[in-house]
Design an enzyme around this catalytic site. Structure first.
Site, PDB file in Angstrom:
ATOM      1  N   TYR A 102       9.103 -12.558 -15.079  1.00 27.34           N
ATOM      2  CA  TYR A 102       7.952 -11.784 -14.588  1.00 27.34           C
ATOM      3  C   TYR A 102       6.657 -12.396 -15.126  1.00 27.34           C
ATOM      4  O   TYR A 102       5.698 -12.608 -14.377  1.00 27.34           O
ATOM      5  CB  TYR A 102       8.073 -10.307 -14.991  1.00 27.34           C
ATOM      6  CG  TYR A 102       6.877  -9.490 -14.518  1.00 27.34           C
ATOM      7  CD1 TYR A 102       6.658  -9.270 -13.165  1.00 27.34           C
ATOM      8  CD2 TYR A 102       5.949  -8.972 -15.426  1.00 27.34           C
ATOM      9  CE1 TYR A 102       5.551  -8.558 -12.718  1.00 27.34           C
ATOM     10  CE2 TYR A 102       4.854  -8.243 -14.997  1.00 27.34           C
ATOM     11  CZ  TYR A 102       4.653  -8.041 -13.641  1.00 27.34           C
ATOM     12  OH  TYR A 102       3.550  -7.335 -13.200  1.00 27.34           O
ATOM     13  N   ALA A 154       0.828  -1.222   0.000  1.00 30.96           N
ATOM     14  CA  ALA A 154       0.000   0.000   0.000  1.00 30.96           C
ATOM     15  C   ALA A 154       0.858   1.267   0.000  1.00 30.96           C
ATOM     16  O   ALA A 154       0.323   2.373   0.025  1.00 30.96           O
ATOM     17  CB  ALA A 154      -0.938  -0.007   1.201  1.00 30.96           C
ATOM     18  N   GLU A 205       5.267   3.275  -9.729  1.00 23.62           N
ATOM     19  CA  GLU A 205       6.722   3.098  -9.562  1.00 23.62           C
ATOM     20  C   GLU A 205       7.202   1.779 -10.169  1.00 23.62           C
ATOM     21  O   GLU A 205       8.375   1.418 -10.050  1.00 23.62           O
ATOM     22  CB  GLU A 205       7.081   3.163  -8.076  1.00 23.62           C
ATOM     23  CG  GLU A 205       6.868   4.544  -7.497  1.00 23.62           C
ATOM     24  CD  GLU A 205       7.145   4.639  -6.005  1.00 23.62           C
ATOM     25  OE1 GLU A 205       7.739   3.711  -5.429  1.00 23.62           O
ATOM     26  OE2 GLU A 205       6.750   5.662  -5.421  1.00 23.62           O
ATOM     27  N   ASP A 240       8.196  -7.657   5.138  1.00 18.22           N
ATOM     28  CA  ASP A 240       8.552  -8.110   3.788  1.00 18.22           C
ATOM     29  C   ASP A 240       7.762  -9.386   3.497  1.00 18.22           C
ATOM     30  O   ASP A 240       7.921 -10.383   4.215  1.00 18.22           O
ATOM     31  CB  ASP A 240      10.069  -8.369   3.753  1.00 18.22           C
ATOM     32  CG  ASP A 240      10.583  -8.653   2.354  1.00 18.22           C
ATOM     33  OD1 ASP A 240       9.842  -9.232   1.539  1.00 18.22           O
ATOM     34  OD2 ASP A 240      11.748  -8.292   2.082  1.00 18.22           O
ATOM     35  N   VAL A 241       6.934  -9.371   2.454  1.00 22.50           N
ATOM     36  CA  VAL A 241       6.092 -10.549   2.175  1.00 22.50           C
ATOM     37  C   VAL A 241       6.928 -11.786   1.807  1.00 22.50           C
ATOM     38  O   VAL A 241       6.430 -12.897   1.826  1.00 22.50           O
ATOM     39  CB  VAL A 241       5.047 -10.307   1.052  1.00 22.50           C
ATOM     40  CG1 VAL A 241       4.043  -9.247   1.454  1.00 22.50           C
ATOM     41  CG2 VAL A 241       5.702  -9.976  -0.275  1.00 22.50           C
ATOM     42  N   SER A 293      -1.810  -9.710 -14.016  1.00 19.33           N
ATOM     43  CA  SER A 293      -1.297  -8.782 -15.042  1.00 19.33           C
ATOM     44  C   SER A 293      -1.653  -9.333 -16.413  1.00 19.33           C
ATOM     45  O   SER A 293      -1.867 -10.543 -16.570  1.00 19.33           O
ATOM     46  CB  SER A 293       0.229  -8.683 -14.931  1.00 19.33           C
ATOM     47  OG  SER A 293       0.765  -8.003 -16.041  1.00 19.33           O
ATOM     48  N   LYS A 299       3.403 -14.082 -13.072  1.00 19.84           N
ATOM     49  CA  LYS A 299       2.007 -13.639 -13.193  1.00 19.84           C
ATOM     50  C   LYS A 299       1.134 -14.749 -13.789  1.00 19.84           C
ATOM     51  O   LYS A 299      -0.053 -14.825 -13.487  1.00 19.84           O
ATOM     52  CB  LYS A 299       1.926 -12.334 -13.993  1.00 19.84           C
ATOM     53  CG  LYS A 299       2.497 -11.132 -13.227  1.00 19.84           C
ATOM     54  CD  LYS A 299       1.725 -10.859 -11.918  1.00 19.84           C
ATOM     55  CE  LYS A 299       2.203  -9.629 -11.176  1.00 19.84           C
ATOM     56  NZ  LYS A 299       1.430  -9.344  -9.947  1.00 19.84           N
TER      57      LYS A 299
HETATM   58  P1  NDP Z   1       4.585  -0.037  -7.305  1.00 23.71           P
HETATM   59  O1  NDP Z   1       6.041  -0.313  -7.453  1.00 23.71           O
HETATM   60  O2  NDP Z   1       4.139   1.377  -7.376  1.00 23.71           O
HETATM   61  O3  NDP Z   1       4.040  -0.691  -5.952  1.00 23.71           O
HETATM   62  C1  NDP Z   1       4.432  -1.962  -5.533  1.00 23.71           C
HETATM   63  C2  NDP Z   1       4.070  -2.170  -4.079  1.00 23.71           C
HETATM   64  O4  NDP Z   1       4.490  -3.502  -3.704  1.00 23.71           O
HETATM   65  C3  NDP Z   1       4.779  -1.206  -3.145  1.00 23.71           C
HETATM   66  O5  NDP Z   1       3.871  -0.731  -2.194  1.00 23.71           O
HETATM   67  C4  NDP Z   1       5.855  -2.064  -2.481  1.00 23.71           C
HETATM   68  O6  NDP Z   1       6.050  -1.631  -1.143  1.00 23.71           O
HETATM   69  C5  NDP Z   1       5.184  -3.441  -2.480  1.00 23.71           C
HETATM   70  N1  NDP Z   1       6.186  -4.498  -2.377  1.00 23.71           N
HETATM   71  C6  NDP Z   1       7.096  -4.874  -3.319  1.00 23.71           C
HETATM   72  N2  NDP Z   1       7.889  -5.842  -2.826  1.00 23.71           N
HETATM   73  C7  NDP Z   1       7.460  -6.092  -1.554  1.00 23.71           C
HETATM   74  C8  NDP Z   1       7.886  -6.977  -0.535  1.00 23.71           C
HETATM   75  N3  NDP Z   1       8.910  -7.829  -0.715  1.00 23.71           N
HETATM   76  N4  NDP Z   1       7.230  -6.981   0.647  1.00 23.71           N
HETATM   77  C9  NDP Z   1       6.203  -6.135   0.841  1.00 23.71           C
HETATM   78  N5  NDP Z   1       5.742  -5.283  -0.080  1.00 23.71           N
HETATM   79  C10 NDP Z   1       6.372  -5.247  -1.263  1.00 23.71           C
HETATM   80  O7  NDP Z   1       3.883  -0.901  -8.450  1.00 23.71           O
HETATM   81  P2  NDP Z   1       2.341  -1.116  -8.848  1.00 23.71           P
HETATM   82  O8  NDP Z   1       1.434  -0.386  -7.956  1.00 23.71           O
HETATM   83  O9  NDP Z   1       2.250  -0.894 -10.297  1.00 23.71           O
HETATM   84  O10 NDP Z   1       2.243  -2.687  -8.612  1.00 23.71           O
HETATM   85  C11 NDP Z   1       1.253  -3.309  -7.819  1.00 23.71           C
HETATM   86  C12 NDP Z   1       0.923  -4.660  -8.421  1.00 23.71           C
HETATM   87  O11 NDP Z   1       0.364  -4.469  -9.722  1.00 23.71           O
HETATM   88  C13 NDP Z   1       2.122  -5.601  -8.621  1.00 23.71           C
HETATM   89  O12 NDP Z   1       1.740  -6.899  -8.246  1.00 23.71           O
HETATM   90  C14 NDP Z   1       2.390  -5.510 -10.117  1.00 23.71           C
HETATM   91  O13 NDP Z   1       3.007  -6.677 -10.614  1.00 23.71           O
HETATM   92  C15 NDP Z   1       0.969  -5.360 -10.639  1.00 23.71           C
HETATM   93  N6  NDP Z   1       0.846  -4.798 -11.984  1.00 23.71           N
HETATM   94  C16 NDP Z   1       1.365  -3.578 -12.274  1.00 23.71           C
HETATM   95  C17 NDP Z   1       1.216  -3.075 -13.570  1.00 23.71           C
HETATM   96  C18 NDP Z   1       1.823  -1.781 -13.991  1.00 23.71           C
HETATM   97  O14 NDP Z   1       1.933  -1.546 -15.214  1.00 23.71           O
HETATM   98  N7  NDP Z   1       2.189  -0.897 -13.065  1.00 23.71           N
HETATM   99  C19 NDP Z   1       0.464  -3.813 -14.596  1.00 23.71           C
HETATM  100  C20 NDP Z   1      -0.012  -5.085 -14.156  1.00 23.71           C
HETATM  101  C21 NDP Z   1       0.147  -5.539 -12.900  1.00 23.71           C
HETATM  102  P3  NDP Z   1       7.471  -1.474  -0.412  1.00 23.71           P
HETATM  103  O15 NDP Z   1       8.495  -1.157  -1.465  1.00 23.71           O
HETATM  104  O16 NDP Z   1       7.238  -0.375   0.578  1.00 23.71           O
HETATM  105  O17 NDP Z   1       7.692  -2.789   0.256  1.00 23.71           O
HETATM  106  C1  8X3 Z   2       2.923  -5.084 -15.758  1.00 23.12           C
HETATM  107  C2  8X3 Z   2       2.496  -4.882 -17.163  1.00 23.12           C
HETATM  108  O1  8X3 Z   2       3.079  -5.349 -19.599  1.00 23.12           O
HETATM  109  O2  8X3 Z   2       4.843  -4.451 -18.171  1.00 23.12           O
HETATM  110  O3  8X3 Z   2       2.426  -6.270 -15.235  1.00 23.12           O
HETATM  111  O4  8X3 Z   2       4.152  -6.722 -17.949  1.00 23.12           O
HETATM  112  S1  8X3 Z   2       3.703  -5.385 -18.245  1.00 23.12           S
END
Ligand code: NDP
Ligand code: 8X3
Length: 256
Positions: free
Chosen positions: A154, A10, A190, A59-60, A141, A158
């Site tokens: 990646y 979050a 990000e 950390d998950v 995704s 997914k």
């Molecule tokens: P961000 O990088 O903005 O957010 C990712 C979040 O995941 C952060 O809050 C980060 O928190 C958390 N996170 C990452 N690694 C860990 C860890 N080891 N333990 C706990 N928390 C973790 O990316 P998005 O919001 O874009 O991504 C969210 C989801 O959406 C992901 O699963 C991503 O694969 C998926 N997604 C994203 C797309 C895109 O184009 N952006 C498209 C399709 C799917 P912190 O670093 O504080 O731990």
């Molecule tokens: C993130 C979207 O197309 O970069 O899941 O894989 S893509």
């Protein structure tokens, strides 16, 4: 009494937007991530509304840490209605023969194993919810539906989320737990900064020349899924920017 949602990841992007939207919808919210300062500022912001907020910094990928967090969950938070399995990342975009095993391990440990550790713990809580069940939303995704060049690991993680969403839906049916997967295309967060190891110039180019989705677009989809009536489940939702036809076909300005 407000419903309770736990959102992993979050501190940024989709997770942050979802926490904000669910707070507007009067959910109590458990926010998680590794960046403590961001969690605390989000908590302070969300608490300005009507929501109770609990922030959990962990950390998950660390199974013991996950177990401890749930063992120590305060009694008043031992009812979770909705889990959003959102924490995840891509690391690198290289052909498989040039890949880096640290990147591979990070993705597999976060996107697959982390999601499993959290789902296991929350399923125990939902099963004890006086037969009220719950709802698990996995953020997959388009990369879990189609493989693209250099996306290898990646995409594999997914695709694993896609399979786990189907499996969880079958296994948890008898416990009255709904399972939804939401599969976005390109969302400007990000995500690319993380994928390219903080190379902000390279990350910016991903979203240039077309209108990507924003995190709130996906939060809206999550809200739609979890606000359906009891007898309706959204199994799977693929949500793309209009300019993106598949994981590797994006119409950028000036291109035909
Ligand atoms: P961000 O990088 O903005 O957010 C990712 C979040 O995941 C952060 O809050 C980060 O928190 C958390 N996170 C990452 N690694 C860990 C860890 N080891 N333990 C706990 N928390 C973790 O990316 P998005 O919001 O874009 O991504 C969210 C989801 O959406 C992901 O699963 C991503 O694969 C998926 N997604 C994203 C797309 C895109 O184009 N952006 C498209 C399709 C799917 P912190 O670093 O504080 O731990
Ligand atoms: C993130 C979207 O197309 O970069 O899941 O894989 S893509």
């Amino acid at each position: 009494m407000n419903k309770v949602a736990l959102i992993t990841g979050a501190t940024s992007g989709i997770g942050d937007a979802t926490a904000n939207l669910l707070a507007e919808m009067h959910y109590d919210i458990i926010i998680t991530g590794r960046r403590a300062e961001r969690l605390e500022s989000l908590k302070a912001k969300l608490e300005k509304g009507t929501s109770r907020v609990l922030s959990l910094c962990f950390d998950v990928r660390n199974e013991n840490e996950v177990k401890n967090v749930f063992r120590e969950l305060p009694e008043s938070w031992r009812k979770i209605d909705v889990l959003i399995n959102n924490a995840g990342l891509a690391a690198g975009l290289e052909p498989i023969d040039c890949g880096n095993s640290n990147d591979w391990n990070r993705m597999i440990d976060t996107n697959v194993k982390g999601l499993l550790y959290i789902s296991y713990e929350v399923a125990q809580i939902m099963k004890n919810n006086n037969n009220m069940g719950g709802h698990i939303v996995n953020i997959g995704s388009i990369a879990g539906k189609e493989v693209y060049p250099n996306g290898n690991v990646y995409c594999a993680t997914k695709h694993a989320v896609d399979a786990l969403s189907k499996g969880m839906r079958m296994d948890l049916l008898k416990h009255n737990i709904k399972v939804t997967q939401i599969c976005p295309g390109a969302v400007e967060t990000e995500f690319s900064l993380v994928r390219f190891h903080n190379d902000s110039e390279r990350a910016k180019t991903v979203y240039e020349g077309f209108e990507a989705l924003v995190a709130k677009d996906i939060a809206d989809c999550i809200w739609f899924a979890i606000s359906r009536p009891k007898h309706v489940n959204i199994n799977d939702m693929i949500v793309m920017p209009t300019a993106q036809a598949s994981s590797s076909v994006i119409l950028k300005k000036g291109e035909t």
